[in-house]
Design a protein around this motif. Structure first.
Motif, PDB file in Angstrom:
ATOM      1  N   UNK A   1      -7.260  18.576 -13.223  1.00 33.02           N
ATOM      2  CA  UNK A   1      -7.154  19.991 -13.584  1.00 33.02           C
ATOM      3  C   UNK A   1      -5.957  20.602 -12.852  1.00 33.02           C
ATOM      4  N   UNK A   2      -5.120  21.311 -13.617  1.00 25.66           N
ATOM      5  CA  UNK A   2      -4.038  22.123 -13.054  1.00 25.66           C
ATOM      6  C   UNK A   2      -4.249  23.552 -13.533  1.00 25.66           C
ATOM      7  N   UNK A   3      -4.541  24.437 -12.612  1.00 28.16           N
ATOM      8  CA  UNK A   3      -4.819  25.829 -12.963  1.00 28.16           C
ATOM      9  C   UNK A   3      -3.565  26.680 -12.835  1.00 28.16           C
ATOM     10  N   UNK A   4      -3.625  27.888 -13.360  1.00 33.61           N
ATOM     11  CA  UNK A   4      -2.503  28.803 -13.336  1.00 33.61           C
ATOM     12  C   UNK A   4      -2.078  29.145 -11.915  1.00 33.61           C
ATOM     13  N   UNK A   5      -0.793  29.104 -11.636  1.00 34.00           N
ATOM     14  CA  UNK A   5      -0.265  29.461 -10.328  1.00 34.00           C
ATOM     15  C   UNK A   5      -0.454  28.414  -9.260  1.00 34.00           C
ATOM     16  N   UNK A   6      -0.967  27.241  -9.604  1.00 34.00           N
ATOM     17  CA  UNK A   6      -1.215  26.194  -8.611  1.00 34.00           C
ATOM     18  C   UNK A   6      -0.009  25.273  -8.452  1.00 34.00           C
ATOM     19  N   UNK A   7       0.152  24.739  -7.229  1.00 37.64           N
ATOM     20  CA  UNK A   7       1.067  23.638  -6.959  1.00 37.64           C
ATOM     21  C   UNK A   7       0.218  22.413  -6.666  1.00 37.64           C
ATOM     22  N   UNK A   8       0.219  21.473  -7.586  1.00 33.28           N
ATOM     23  CA  UNK A   8      -0.576  20.256  -7.452  1.00 33.28           C
ATOM     24  C   UNK A   8       0.376  19.087  -7.236  1.00 33.28           C
ATOM     25  N   UNK A   9       0.129  18.331  -6.184  1.00 38.70           N
ATOM     26  CA  UNK A   9       0.967  17.178  -5.865  1.00 38.70           C
ATOM     27  C   UNK A   9       0.242  15.891  -6.247  1.00 38.70           C
ATOM     28  N   UNK A  10       1.023  14.948  -6.755  1.00 40.87           N
ATOM     29  CA  UNK A  10       0.491  13.625  -7.091  1.00 40.87           C
ATOM     30  C   UNK A  10       1.298  12.599  -6.316  1.00 40.87           C
ATOM     31  N   UNK A  11       0.595  11.737  -5.589  1.00 43.13           N
ATOM     32  CA  UNK A  11       1.277  10.705  -4.815  1.00 43.13           C
ATOM     33  C   UNK A  11       0.533   9.389  -4.998  1.00 43.13           C
ATOM     34  N   UNK A  12       1.046   8.352  -4.396  1.00 43.92           N
ATOM     35  CA  UNK A  12       0.441   7.028  -4.543  1.00 43.92           C
ATOM     36  C   UNK A  12       1.487   5.961  -4.349  1.00 43.92           C
ATOM     37  N   UNK A  13       1.034   4.730  -4.268  1.00 40.51           N
ATOM     38  CA  UNK A  13       1.946   3.619  -4.067  1.00 40.51           C
ATOM     39  C   UNK A  13       2.838   3.417  -5.283  1.00 40.51           C
ATOM     40  N   UNK A  14       3.903   2.667  -5.073  1.00 40.70           N
ATOM     41  CA  UNK A  14       4.817   2.341  -6.171  1.00 40.70           C
ATOM     42  C   UNK A  14       4.056   1.619  -7.287  1.00 40.70           C
ATOM     43  N   UNK A  15       4.221   2.102  -8.520  1.00 36.79           N
ATOM     44  CA  UNK A  15       3.557   1.484  -9.664  1.00 36.79           C
ATOM     45  C   UNK A  15       2.102   1.878  -9.813  1.00 36.79           C
ATOM     46  N   UNK A  16       1.672   2.957  -9.142  1.00 37.29           N
ATOM     47  CA  UNK A  16       0.256   3.350  -9.195  1.00 37.29           C
ATOM     48  C   UNK A  16      -0.086   4.153 -10.442  1.00 37.29           C
ATOM     49  N   UNK A  17       0.937   4.615 -11.208  1.00 41.55           N
ATOM     50  CA  UNK A  17       0.667   5.338 -12.442  1.00 41.55           C
ATOM     51  C   UNK A  17       1.020   6.813 -12.393  1.00 41.55           C
TER      52      UNK A  17
ATOM     53  N   UNK B   1       9.453   0.110  -8.709  1.00 44.08           N
ATOM     54  CA  UNK B   1       9.345  -1.325  -8.950  1.00 44.08           C
ATOM     55  C   UNK B   1      10.690  -1.919  -9.360  1.00 44.08           C
ATOM     56  N   UNK B   2      11.471  -1.153 -10.114  1.00 47.49           N
ATOM     57  CA  UNK B   2      12.800  -1.634 -10.493  1.00 47.49           C
ATOM     58  C   UNK B   2      13.697  -1.752  -9.265  1.00 47.49           C
ATOM     59  N   UNK B   3      13.542  -0.830  -8.315  1.00 50.28           N
ATOM     60  CA  UNK B   3      14.300  -0.945  -7.066  1.00 50.28           C
ATOM     61  C   UNK B   3      13.932  -2.217  -6.322  1.00 50.28           C
ATOM     62  N   UNK B   4      12.648  -2.547  -6.315  1.00 51.24           N
ATOM     63  CA  UNK B   4      12.206  -3.769  -5.640  1.00 51.24           C
ATOM     64  C   UNK B   4      12.740  -5.013  -6.343  1.00 51.24           C
ATOM     65  N   UNK B   5      12.820  -4.972  -7.669  1.00 48.27           N
ATOM     66  CA  UNK B   5      13.376  -6.113  -8.417  1.00 48.27           C
ATOM     67  C   UNK B   5      14.849  -6.310  -8.051  1.00 48.27           C
ATOM     68  N   UNK B   6      15.573  -5.197  -7.904  1.00 53.67           N
ATOM     69  CA  UNK B   6      16.977  -5.303  -7.489  1.00 53.67           C
ATOM     70  C   UNK B   6      17.080  -5.865  -6.076  1.00 53.67           C
ATOM     71  N   UNK B   7      16.106  -5.516  -5.222  1.00 58.34           N
ATOM     72  CA  UNK B   7      16.090  -6.038  -3.862  1.00 58.34           C
ATOM     73  C   UNK B   7      15.851  -7.547  -3.869  1.00 58.34           C
ATOM     74  N   UNK B   8      15.045  -8.028  -4.802  1.00 59.16           N
ATOM     75  CA  UNK B   8      14.807  -9.472  -4.930  1.00 59.16           C
ATOM     76  C   UNK B   8      16.120 -10.197  -5.199  1.00 59.16           C
ATOM     77  N   UNK B   9      16.961  -9.636  -6.076  1.00 60.48           N
ATOM     78  CA  UNK B   9      18.256 -10.261  -6.356  1.00 60.48           C
ATOM     79  C   UNK B   9      19.086 -10.390  -5.080  1.00 60.48           C
ATOM     80  N   UNK B  10      19.079  -9.308  -4.284  1.00 59.51           N
ATOM     81  CA  UNK B  10      19.867  -9.309  -3.047  1.00 59.51           C
ATOM     82  C   UNK B  10      19.351 -10.357  -2.068  1.00 59.51           C
ATOM     83  N   UNK B  11      18.024 -10.486  -1.975  1.00 54.54           N
ATOM     84  CA  UNK B  11      17.439 -11.463  -1.041  1.00 54.54           C
ATOM     85  C   UNK B  11      17.779 -12.885  -1.473  1.00 54.54           C
ATOM     86  N   UNK B  12      17.694 -13.145  -2.777  1.00 55.81           N
ATOM     87  CA  UNK B  12      17.978 -14.483  -3.289  1.00 55.81           C
ATOM     88  C   UNK B  12      19.424 -14.891  -3.036  1.00 55.81           C
ATOM     89  N   UNK B  13      20.320 -13.934  -2.985  1.00 54.73           N
ATOM     90  CA  UNK B  13      21.741 -14.234  -2.851  1.00 54.73           C
ATOM     91  C   UNK B  13      22.097 -14.774  -1.466  1.00 54.73           C
TER      92      UNK B  13
END
Length: 1245
Positions: free
Chosen positions: A435-451, A1139-1151
């Motif tokens: 629920x998001x009501x009028x005049x509210x500031x609602x924050x959504x957080x969570x781990x990477x790829x949590x939705x 998650x895309x940032x992590x995939x790019x990091x995988x390329x760097x690690x493999x190199x």
């Protein structure tokens, strides 16, 4: 995109520049007179891109688009299986059918009247003369008038039907675009950008010409029936058999059609794949160069191209063999006709023979037209199927967006909400109660790829809702996680679809911290940002993207992690002034990883694996942090105090007349020998064509005027010997036709391959300056539409033009040889042709180049729309985007129709001149009749009639070919591009270089182009081996530019040494491949996960899984259907940005490089994942030299040294402790600001 003010200017401009056709009356249009006035005007004033921007009323995109959309919607609603073909048929209407029927009747009538009057005229020249001179003049005049009737009817019909085809193309483009802006983003991704662009650039272009030839199919059938009846009425079954030969060939078109359709499907499949990958290359060129991935992409494109060329060669062979048979089928009909006459003992009646020859000649042209129609209909069928499939893409989703009664002030309400990106995939969010009501500031957080982003996309109705209820009440404004910046000014990007209000606009610039940045640009907010914001830093793009959302007056603001790409102080200012203060009365849904921001939220939702793990006040989640301190703004020049001039956009180059496109095309061949051989084969074939006609005339003269020949000659050329000689001419002619056809296809195929490969290499190895200054639509237009034209359309039309040019030259030679007094009229005719060409062609060339440049913005706008589709829909800006698209279409239609109208006028007056030439031939033969034998007279007249009938077709095809050769010119324009030679070097470093990873910047200055200010100024920095360097600075300070210089993406002044080697001396491919990077904008390419991580196939699956586990991605990849072999959606949309940032990091690690560059590598990660990645980086890269750009200071505080940049200069460089001792220093201020906006107290370090 245009701001409202720009839009108004455009409307005023075009309203003053109406289309010249609108001022013409019917007679002027019918006789092609208004075009002459336009040509004279263009000769006098020149042709510029600003001319002729308004289309005629019938071609207006909105008008025809609305009409087709209504018909398609009706079809969709009223039928279970809607047919786009049926909707198009209704769009064309009965007028199209009646118009074609009327033309077919007139054309057939003129054709047979011409032949009958010719037979009557020849009686005047026979031994038993039955006509008076007066009657001969009357029949001669009748032949001429029948030609005039056909000339007028043909050109008028062609132009009107072309107009119809242009309307169909425009309406289909509009309908597809309307489908795009109303579709879910997932639906568009399923079709792929390459597929959609192929619809616009290749499929829909065919609509311009296909309808011009459609009536020719059944017109040819009508003529065949009438010809058969005519021969039977003349008691000449032999003539009917000749028609039967043409009928058999016509029926064989089904065989050609089936073979071509099967091959066409394979060509289209390969072409789609190639364009799809080319889109990735063009849009991600910066990353490709940074990774030094040019080679694997080149190999991939070349592999696909080889398959495409193989199928294309076979397809062109099919069509060219078909066209070749069509070119000589009338000769076979004449041959069979003569054979039957000779073998049955029937006298060779010259009137019947030459009347039959003329009928067969005209039937041949009709059959050629019908073959073109069959070819085009084959393509059209596939095009319509592809369009219909796209239009029927399923967007159905269970969703209730009505306000739920009983929930007071509820702006967004979700109950047990479950949604998927694709119906076949797992749920992205599950059982969400929100629920998001009028005049509210609602924050959504969570781990990477949590939705988190998936929740916002569901609210925006971009996901498929499979269960639950979603309700919203009020207007929505949306700021995407990946900034959407289109090619326009900064102001236009912010205002977008809204009305301009200066006070509001300046306020938004202030609260979004854009004032200082804009004051640095020479054109201020009128600066053109380039495609996808190429001229902006990551933080500037994020703030402009946010400013657009804030400027819109809405009830609900959905902000998808907009502050992640900004430095801490700027993010703090924007959060305070913009979100907390400016939007305090609005409903705001903010996705963020910043824990401090959560404290000021009315409610916090924590997501995990697509489900809500926690919701409530932040105090219940963790202890309340310190309050936010106000951010003190930099003193900047207010925009209201400065007036900026609008920056002029660089227009697409329209080419010049310096290059002979025909020569360039032909001699792009691997071997010039085969080109010269083709010229020889064309000439030799024509010699045998004219030789067979001349021998037939000689044979008739032998039988009709035996007294004119000596006895020896008569005895030698017996009936049997004449039959053998004539058969020899025909057989050799057929053989030469087919040899020439095979050689021609191979020559054109080699030219096409060479032109594509050259263009592809110029694009792949082009400099970054080229991509910064050229819209992707322009490049895509060349690599898709222009290459398709070179591959398939040019070879067909060039073959036809070459054959008809040879035929015309043959006519001149034969007529002049028989009647020497026709040499002067022939020369005069040639002179008239030349001067007509000189009058019309420069104007037509200018118009066709303008038309080509006006088409590119259509493609660019489609690409831009798809990129920002979610933002456009959330902003309710569909009408605005559609209006811009329709203006692009109207601009193109205006010039395209004018070009065709002038081309038709040129063809009309040229054919009119040919008609006068025929009149001269006929009346000269009557006036100077002395000892001319009937065979010679018949040959002269039939040859001149062949000229009028074939030149009509030849001019039409040549006009099309000349227009299509613009594609060659546009492709070879890129030959002059400066490219990066990735292998050229003055120093070849060892394979172990750089072994230490030492970096030295000495007086390095850089700017992105000579006319732009320096973005780096005298940078002097020494980085020792294995040091971890944190690079900080406010947005736009030059952090990413420093990395661009290190990878030598742009030219720079000064020296950069790596392990004491000047990188300017090192091959670019070697330099870039020896360093690893995680770019600011994470990029995934189309293909499998393995191909994205390891394009060179250097690592085992086990190695890939180990690295994926180290960056916390193994469980995500292992849950995919095929693991590492799973295919990614376009641009990797099935992964979150983190998650895309992590995939790019995988390329760097493999190199396993000794130099690692991390440009905001963890900006979109949650804090827990960020900490995990920090530990991983410390562990894996402990021996490497690491350069890390970050806005989160806690990410760089563990660095050995901190490099502080401001306005392109190094202002501080030292250890964190050293810099923190200077209370007046830049870094101390940054840390102080960060301390006030973070839970971590960095000053304790």
């Amino acid at each position: 995109m245009d701001s409202p003010r720009t839009k108004k200017i455009i409307i005023n401009k075009t309203s003053k520049n109406g289309h010249p056709k609108e001022e013409a009356n019917f007679l002027s249009h019918f006789l092609f007179c208004w075009q002459l006035k336009t040509v004279l005007k263009c000769w006098k004033n020149g042709v510029t891109d600003d001319n002729f921007t308004t289309p005629i009323r019938d071609h207006e995109s909105q008008l025809v688009g609305d009409r087709l959309e209504a018909l398609w919607n009706k079809e969709n609603i009223s039928r279970k299986k809607p047919s786009f073909t049926r909707a198009l048929a209704q769009f064309l209407g009965i007028k199209y059918v009646l118009f074609g029927l009327l033309f077919s009747i007139v054309d057939t009538l003129s054709m047979f009247l011409q032949s009958l009057y010719l037979g009557k005229l020849l009686e005047y020249f026979s031994e038993n003369k039955k006509l008076t001179a007066k009657e001969a003049y009357i029949y001669g005049l009748a032949v001429v008038l029948s030609i005039l009737l056909r000339v007028i009817s043909f050109q008028f019909h062609y132009l009107e039907i072309f107009s119809t085809g242009l309307k169909v193309r425009t309406s289909c483009c509009s309908l597809i675009y309307r489908k795009i802006i109303t579709s879910k983003f997932a639906t568009i991704q399923k079709n792929s950008l390459a597929h959609i662009l192929n619809l616009f650039s290749t499929d829909l272009d065919k609509f311009e010409t296909v309808f011009c030839y459609f009536h020719r199919m059944w017109s040819a059938i009508l003529k065949i029936i009438v010809a058969t009846l005519l021969f039977l009425s003349l008691s000449s079954y032999q003539g009917a058999v000749g028609v039967g030969i043409i009928v058999i060939f016509s029926l064989s078109q089904h065989f050609f059609f089936t073979r071509a359709a099967a091959r066409r499907e394979k060509v289209t499949k390969e072409r789609d794949s190639r364009i799809h990958i080319m889109n990735d290359i063009i849009f991600r060129m910066r990353e490709i160069k940074t990774y030094a991935w040019e080679t694997p992409f080149a190999e991939l494109i070349n592999k696909i191209r080889r398959c495409e060329v193989t199928h294309m060669r076979k397809l062109n062979h099919i069509w060219n063999e078909n066209n070749t048979i069509a070119a000589y089928i009338h000769k076979i009909s004449i041959y069979v006709f003569i054979i039957l006459l000779a073998t049955t003992g029937t006298p060779l009646n010259p009137q019947l023979i030459f009347m039959s020859v003329n009928i067969y000649n005209l039937l041949k042209i009709s059959v050629q037209h019908s073959i073109i129609a069959v070819n085009l209909m084959s393509d059209l069928k596939e095009c319509i199927t592809r369009i219909e499939t796209f239009l029927l893409s399923d967007d159905e989703s269970r969703v209730d967006t009505e306000k739920i009664e009983g929930i007071a002030c509820c702006k967004i309400y979700a109950h047990n909400l479950t949604a998927k990106w694709n119906p076949s995939q797992n749920a992205a969010i599950k059982d969400i109660n929100f629920i998001l009501s009028g005049g509210q500031l609602v924050a959504v957080t969570g781990n990477t790829g949590s939705g988190k982003s998936s929740l916002l996309q569901t609210i925006l109705q971009e996901l498929f809702i499979v269960d639950g209820i979603l309700s919203q009440d009020g207007l929505i404004s949306y700021a995407s996680q990946n900034p959407w910046i289109f090619s326009a000014t900064i102001q236009e990007n912010i205002i977008f679809n809204e009305t301009f209000n200066q006070n509001k606009y300046l306020n938004v610039l202030k609260i979004c911290a854009l004032e200082y940045d804009i004051s640095l640009f020479s054109h201020g907010d009128q600066t053109l940002v380039g495609e996808r914001g190429a001229m902006l830093s990551g933080g500037q793009k994020a703030r402009i993207n946010l400013a657009r959302a804030i400027y819109k007056d809405a009830d609900i603001y959905l902000l998808d992690n907009p502050l992640a790409a900004m430095d801490v102080s700027v993010a703090q200012q924007i959060f305070t002034q913009c979100i907390l203060q400016y939007l305090k009365t609005k409903s705001v849904l903010l996705i963020t990883h910043n824990l401090k921001f959560l404290n000021y939220s009315d409610k916090v939702y924590v997501l995990e694996d697509g489900k809500i793990k926690f919701f409530g006040k932040y105090e219940t989640l963790e202890e309340t942090p310190n309050s936010i301190q106000e951010y003190n703004n930099k003193t900047v020049t207010k925009l209201s105090e400065k007036n900026y001039k609008a920056q002029i956009e660089t227009k697409e180059h329209r080419g010049s007349h310096k290059v002979n496109t025909y020569t360039t095309y032909l001699f792009a061949n691997k071997s010039k020998f085969f080109v010269y051989l083709q010229f020889f084969l064309f000439i030799l074939t024509q010699v045998f064509i004219n030789g067979s006609d001349a021998f037939l005339s000689f044979w008739i003269n032998l039988r009709q005027n035996p007294t004119s020949f000596n006895t020896t000659l008569l005895q030698y050329f017996s009936e049997v010997k004449c039959l053998y000689i004539y058969s020899g001419f025909i057989l050799i002619m057929v053989f030469l036709f087919h040899v020439g056809s095979l050689n021609f296809v191979e020559c054109c195929n080699n030219c096409s391959v060479k032109l594509h490969d050259t263009l592809f290499n110029k694009i792949l190895y082009g400099t970054m300056n080229f991509f910064d200054n050229h819209a992707s639509g322009r490049i895509i237009n060349r690599i898709s539409g222009d290459i398709n034209t070179i591959d398939e359309i040019i070879p067909k039309n060039m073959y036809q033009v070459a054959r008809h040019v040879c035929s015309m030259l043959g006519v001149y030679v034969v007529v002049s040889a028989i009647n020497y007094y026709m040499i002067l009229p022939t020369l005069i005719l040639s002179g008239i042709f030349y001067y007509c060409l000189q009058a019309f062609r420069p104007v037509l060339n200018s118009l066709k180049k303008i038309a080509a440049t006006r088409k590119s913005p259509i493609y660019s706008h489609v690409v831009t729309t798809i990129d920002g589709l979610t933002t456009i829909k959330a902003s309710k800006a569909q009408k605005h985007s559609l209006s811009k698209f329709e203006r692009h279409q109207d601009s193109y239609n205006s010039i395209k129709y004018l070009h065709q109208a002038l081309d038709s006028s040129y063809a009309f007056w040229t054919e009119f001149t040919c008609m006068l030439y025929v009149a001269v031939v006929i009346f000269f033969l009557i006036i100077f009749k002395k000892s001319d034998m009937v065979g010679n007279v018949g040959l002269s007249i039939t040859q001149s009639l062949l000229l009028t009938s074939s030149i009509q077709y030849m001019i039409r095809i040549y006009g099309d070919l000349d227009t299509q050769m613009t594609s060659v010119e546009r492709v070879v324009e890129y030959d002059d591009l400066t490219i990066e030679d990735i292998n050229k070097s003055e120093v070849n470093p060892p394979t172990t270089w750089p072994a230490e990873g030492k970096i030295l910047f000495q007086s390095v200055s850089m700017r992105y182009s000579p006319e732009k200010p320096y973005i780096l100024r005298n940078v002097d920095v020494e980085i020792h081996s294995g040091e971890k360097i944190g690079i900080v600075g406010r947005t736009g300070a030059g952090k990413s530019s420093l990395i661009n210089a290190l990878f030598h993406l742009y030219e720079y002044e000064g020296t950069i040494l790596i392990d004491n080697v000047d990188i300017k001396m090192v091959p670019l491919g070697t330099l870039r491949s020896r360093m690893a990077t995680v770019p600011q904008d994470p990029v995934l390419f189309s293909g499998t996960i393995r191909e994205n991580l390891d394009p060179f196939k250097e690592f085992t699956d086990c190695q890939l899984w180990n690295v994926l586990e180290e960056v916390n991605l193994k469980h995500i990849v292992s849950n995919l259907p095929s693991g590492l072999s799973s295919s990614l959606s376009e641009a990797g949309v099935n992964f979150s940005t983190g998650q895309k940032q992590l995939m790019c990091l995988v390329r760097a690690i493999l190199k396993k490089s000794t130099i690692i560059v991390l440009d905001e590598a963890t900006a979109f990660l949650d804090l827990d994942t960020d900490k995990l990645i920090q530990a991983t980086i410390q562990k894996i890269f402990h021996k490497a030299t690491v350069l890390r750009i970050a806005h989160r200071l806690d990410s760089v505080m563990h660095s050995d040294k901190i490099l502080v940049l401001d306005d392109g200069c190094v202002v501080e460089f030292g250890t964190p402790n050293e810099l923190l001792q200077n209370v007046d220093g830049y870094f101390y201020k940054y840390v102080h600001e960060y301390e006030n906006s973070s839970l971590n107290n960095q000053t304790s370090i």
